[in-house]
Design a protein around this motif. Structure first.
Motif, PDB file in Angstrom:
ATOM      1  N   GLY A 122       0.790  -1.225   0.000  1.00 14.34           N
ATOM      2  CA  GLY A 122       0.000   0.000   0.000  1.00 14.34           C
ATOM      3  C   GLY A 122       0.822   1.275   0.000  1.00 14.34           C
ATOM      4  N   ASN A 123       2.114   1.171  -0.176  1.00 14.83           N
ATOM      5  CA  ASN A 123       2.986   2.345  -0.211  1.00 14.83           C
ATOM      6  C   ASN A 123       3.209   2.786  -1.651  1.00 14.83           C
ATOM      7  N   VAL A 124       3.297   4.085  -1.844  1.00 20.77           N
ATOM      8  CA  VAL A 124       3.549   4.641  -3.169  1.00 20.77           C
ATOM      9  C   VAL A 124       4.663   5.678  -3.099  1.00 20.77           C
ATOM     10  N   VAL A 125       5.347   5.849  -4.228  1.00 18.23           N
ATOM     11  CA  VAL A 125       6.430   6.820  -4.344  1.00 18.23           C
ATOM     12  C   VAL A 125       6.166   7.639  -5.599  1.00 18.23           C
ATOM     13  N   SER A 126       6.504   8.898  -5.547  1.00 12.35           N
ATOM     14  CA  SER A 126       6.367   9.756  -6.710  1.00 12.35           C
ATOM     15  C   SER A 126       7.378   9.331  -7.778  1.00 12.35           C
ATOM     16  N   ALA A 127       6.878   8.947  -8.935  1.00 15.23           N
ATOM     17  CA  ALA A 127       7.748   8.475 -10.019  1.00 15.23           C
ATOM     18  C   ALA A 127       8.665   9.589 -10.511  1.00 15.23           C
ATOM     19  N   ASN A 128       8.226  10.822 -10.388  1.00 13.45           N
ATOM     20  CA  ASN A 128       9.030  11.955 -10.850  1.00 13.45           C
ATOM     21  C   ASN A 128      10.280  12.167  -9.998  1.00 13.45           C
ATOM     22  N   ARG A 129      10.287  11.644  -8.783  1.00 11.53           N
ATOM     23  CA  ARG A 129      11.407  11.870  -7.867  1.00 11.53           C
ATOM     24  C   ARG A 129      12.442  10.743  -7.890  1.00 11.53           C
ATOM     25  N   ILE A 130      12.130   9.630  -8.570  1.00 11.74           N
ATOM     26  CA  ILE A 130      13.032   8.472  -8.587  1.00 11.74           C
ATOM     27  C   ILE A 130      14.188   8.721  -9.545  1.00 11.74           C
ATOM     28  N   ILE A 131      15.404   8.526  -9.027  1.00  9.65           N
ATOM     29  CA  ILE A 131      16.608   8.616  -9.847  1.00  9.65           C
ATOM     30  C   ILE A 131      17.036   7.230 -10.293  1.00  9.65           C
ATOM     31  N   ILE A 183      16.737   7.457   0.596  1.00  5.42           N
ATOM     32  CA  ILE A 183      16.922   6.080   0.157  1.00  5.42           C
ATOM     33  C   ILE A 183      15.725   5.296   0.676  1.00  5.42           C
ATOM     34  N   ILE A 184      15.048   4.567  -0.214  1.00  8.90           N
ATOM     35  CA  ILE A 184      13.861   3.806   0.159  1.00  8.90           C
ATOM     36  C   ILE A 184      14.152   2.326  -0.035  1.00  8.90           C
TER      37      ILE A 184
END
Length: 86
Positions: free
Chosen positions: A11-20, A63-64
């Motif tokens: 259920g966790n999400v990360v902003s795709a725009n912020r991923i390097i 870092i995730i």
């Protein structure tokens, strides 16, 4: 600019725009990077106690840790991009 969110499991999400980068956690340099970010307070553990299978590096130096394979995250990123292009 719209916010694109990628599911990283549980259920966790990360902003795709912020991923390097999405990388595997096995190498010694990555383990050092994880420890350094833990010491700085920039580590986000989204594994829910499971084995870390991927490490996401963001543009804000966070870092995730993720319990999903890097390939799975890459597929989700690609699907999101293809969906937005159509």
């Amino acid at each position: 600019m719209s916010i694109k969110l990628i599911n990283i499991g549980f259920g966790n999400v990360v902003s795709a725009n912020r991923i390097i980068a999405v990388i595997s956690p096995e190498s010694a340099p990555i383990k050092r990077l994880i420890q350094e970010s833990r010491d700085k307070g920039l580590l986000i553990d989204a594994t829910y106690g499971r084995r870390t299978r991927a490490v996401i590096i963001t543009d804000s130096d966070h870092i995730i840790l993720v319990a999903v394979q890097p390939e799975t995250i890459a597929q989700r990123l690609n699907m999101k991009e293809e969906h937005n292009n159509n």
